[in-house]
Design a protein around this motif. Structure first.
Motif, mmCIF file in Angstrom:
data_model
loop_
_atom_site.group_PDB
_atom_site.id
_atom_site.type_symbol
_atom_site.label_atom_id
_atom_site.label_comp_id
_atom_site.label_asym_id
_atom_site.label_seq_id
_atom_site.Cartn_x
_atom_site.Cartn_y
_atom_site.Cartn_z
ATOM 1 N N GLN A 62 0.862 -1.177 0.000
ATOM 2 C CA GLN A 62 0.000 0.000 0.000
ATOM 3 C C GLN A 62 0.897 1.226 0.000
ATOM 4 N N ALA A 63 0.668 2.121 -0.931
ATOM 5 C CA ALA A 63 1.460 3.352 -1.024
ATOM 6 C C ALA A 63 0.715 4.501 -0.338
ATOM 7 N N PHE A 64 1.468 5.372 0.320
ATOM 8 C CA PHE A 64 0.927 6.583 0.954
ATOM 9 C C PHE A 64 1.751 7.775 0.477
ATOM 10 N N LEU A 65 1.086 8.823 0.039
ATOM 11 C CA LEU A 65 1.758 10.049 -0.349
ATOM 12 C C LEU A 65 1.801 10.973 0.869
ATOM 13 N N VAL A 66 2.989 11.146 1.430
ATOM 14 C CA VAL A 66 3.166 11.968 2.628
ATOM 15 C C VAL A 66 3.367 13.421 2.204
ATOM 16 N N VAL A 67 2.649 14.350 2.847
ATOM 17 C CA VAL A 67 2.707 15.765 2.477
ATOM 18 C C VAL A 67 2.994 16.598 3.728
ATOM 19 N N PRO A 68 3.441 17.860 3.563
ATOM 20 C CA PRO A 68 3.742 18.706 4.726
ATOM 21 C C PRO A 68 2.511 18.982 5.575
ATOM 22 N N THR A 69 2.765 19.370 6.813
ATOM 23 C CA THR A 69 1.686 19.780 7.705
ATOM 24 C C THR A 69 1.113 21.122 7.241
ATOM 25 N N ASP A 70 -0.036 21.513 7.790
ATOM 26 C CA ASP A 70 -0.630 22.811 7.457
ATOM 27 C C ASP A 70 0.337 23.949 7.772
ATOM 28 N N LEU A 71 1.020 23.852 8.917
ATOM 29 C CA LEU A 71 1.979 24.888 9.297
ATOM 30 C C LEU A 71 3.114 24.980 8.278
ATOM 31 N N GLU A 72 3.615 23.846 7.833
ATOM 32 C CA GLU A 72 4.696 23.848 6.836
ATOM 33 C C GLU A 72 4.224 24.456 5.516
ATOM 34 N N ARG A 73 3.013 24.101 5.106
ATOM 35 C CA ARG A 73 2.505 24.646 3.836
ATOM 36 C C ARG A 73 2.358 26.159 3.914
ATOM 37 N N ARG A 74 1.915 26.664 5.083
ATOM 38 C CA ARG A 74 1.814 28.117 5.242
ATOM 39 C C ARG A 74 3.190 28.770 5.217
ATOM 40 N N ALA A 75 4.217 28.015 5.575
ATOM 41 C CA ALA A 75 5.588 28.534 5.541
ATOM 42 C C ALA A 75 6.225 28.374 4.160
ATOM 43 N N GLY A 76 5.466 27.827 3.204
ATOM 44 C CA GLY A 76 5.961 27.741 1.834
ATOM 45 C C GLY A 76 6.507 26.393 1.418
ATOM 46 N N ARG A 77 6.440 25.400 2.297
ATOM 47 C CA ARG A 77 6.959 24.079 1.933
ATOM 48 C C ARG A 77 5.959 23.341 1.040
ATOM 49 N N ALA A 78 6.484 22.643 0.019
ATOM 50 C CA ALA A 78 5.617 21.923 -0.913
ATOM 51 C C ALA A 78 6.216 20.572 -1.296
ATOM 52 N N TRP A 79 7.017 19.991 -0.403
ATOM 53 C CA TRP A 79 7.619 18.696 -0.690
ATOM 54 C C TRP A 79 6.560 17.589 -0.602
ATOM 55 N N SER A 80 6.898 16.418 -1.080
ATOM 56 C CA SER A 80 6.071 15.230 -0.883
ATOM 57 C C SER A 80 6.973 14.014 -0.889
ATOM 58 N N ALA A 81 6.504 12.950 -0.285
ATOM 59 C CA ALA A 81 7.292 11.727 -0.170
ATOM 60 C C ALA A 81 6.356 10.546 -0.283
ATOM 61 N N CYS A 82 6.933 9.381 -0.580
ATOM 62 C CA CYS A 82 6.131 8.175 -0.695
ATOM 63 C C CYS A 82 6.566 7.169 0.355
ATOM 64 N N ALA A 83 5.612 6.694 1.148
ATOM 65 C CA ALA A 83 5.864 5.643 2.138
ATOM 66 C C ALA A 83 5.148 4.381 1.676
ATOM 67 N N ILE A 84 5.821 3.238 1.805
ATOM 68 C CA ILE A 84 5.290 1.964 1.346
ATOM 69 C C ILE A 84 5.108 1.031 2.540
#
Length: 304
Positions: free
Chosen positions: A142-164
């Motif tokens: 099962q794949a999960f797309l991990v994304v930044p927290t709301d606080l990180e997104r407000r700070a301009g972060r837009a990374w993403s990662a994949c956890a399996i």
């Protein structure tokens, strides 16, 4: 005027001055600003020790999970998932190759796990194209797309990662990293089955529990039309030899091979029914309690 009244009036005026004058000049407070500490983004190879309960019917493939809903930890004990990919921004994610079920996660998963069959493969994320059937070795995940927290997104972060994680959601020990080619694939990522009374495969189930068959590859015949059944079984045997990393996949007759459309072979297959399945099966029905993936010349994992 009474002197006491005059005294009270003077006190009131003094208190009013103390309250009003600072307000006119602006309220000031003494202190030093402190920057908010943002969490460190995940990295490839990090281990997830806790995943949230996330259904797979959210209309997203794979489902998104905020970083504050999972917990990274030590890889030495039981783990729930591994980070196999990281994209620093949205454009990198948009440009990443994708598959239908796992979105951008399958290509980096294949590379991380060592999902190549030999030097003739066109790439870690590509099926083996030499056979009449285009096979893809099986990983139950099962794949999960991990994304930044709301606080990180407000700070301009837009990374993403994949956890399996294993498709069954169970914790496991070991690592997916390069496991496919060295016979160390954690059992939770295998796809193991047992025939029911009708002879069709029921499952998949836990590969650490007794079973009589393992789905080692799925595939399709492509635009060239269907292959003859005998050719499909022979092709399944050859791809099983590569998945098992042995010149004798039948092990002197202890194992046999079943290959056909999954819609006819498996009673609970949830994918495309026309997908071809390649099963390695215990020839005499003795139960197996482990994987044949990468087993080489080691003893088969028959239950004692």
């Amino acid at each position: 005027m009474d002197r006491r009244l005059v005294g009270v009036a003077l006190v009131v005026v003094a208190l009013a001055a103390v309250m009003v004058v600072p307000a006119l000049s602006g309220i000031r407070s003494v202190g030093t600003p402190v920057a908010v500490s943002l969490p460190v983004p995940p990295a490839v190879g990090d281990c997830v020790v806790r995943l949230p309960a996330v259904g797979t019917d959210q209309g997203q493939s794979p489902p998104q999970v905020s970083m504050d809903r999972l917990l990274l930890g030590s890889c030495a004990g039981a783990i729930a998932a591994e980070v196999v990919a990281f994209w620093p921004d949205e454009s990198a994610l948009v440009d990443a190759p994708r598959s239908r079920r796992a979105g951008p996660c399958y290509p980096p998963l294949a590379q991380y796990a060592g999902l190549t069959l030999d030097a003739t493969s066109t790439g870690a994320a590509e099926p083996w194209l030499v056979e009449p059937v285009s096979w893809r070795p099986t990983l139950a995940y099962q794949a999960f797309l991990v994304v930044p927290t709301d606080l990180e997104r407000r700070a301009g972060r837009a990374w993403s990662a994949c956890a399996i994680a294993p498709s069954g959601g169970q914790d496991y020990r070991g690592s997916l990293n390069a496991s496919f080619g060295i016979g160390a694939l954690p059992a939770g990522f295998g796809s193991c089955w047992t025939p029911d009374a009708s002879g069709r495969f029921g499952g998949p189930g836990d590969c650490a529990a007794p079973h009589t068959a393992q789905l080692v590859a799925t595939g399709w015949t492509g635009p060239y039309g269907p292959s003859a059944s005998a050719d499909i079984v022979a092709s399944c045997r050859r791809v099983a030899a590569r998945v098992m990393e042995t010149a004798d996949p039948a092990r002197g007759g202890q194992l046999t091979f079943v290959a056909d459309r999954m819609g006819g072979l498996a009673s609970r297959w949830s994918g495309n029914p026309s997908t071809l399945g390649c099963f390695v099966v215990s020839a005499d029905g003795r139960p197996l309690t482990g994987l044949v993936t990468g087993i080489g010349d080691r003893p088969l994992p028959f239950a004692s």
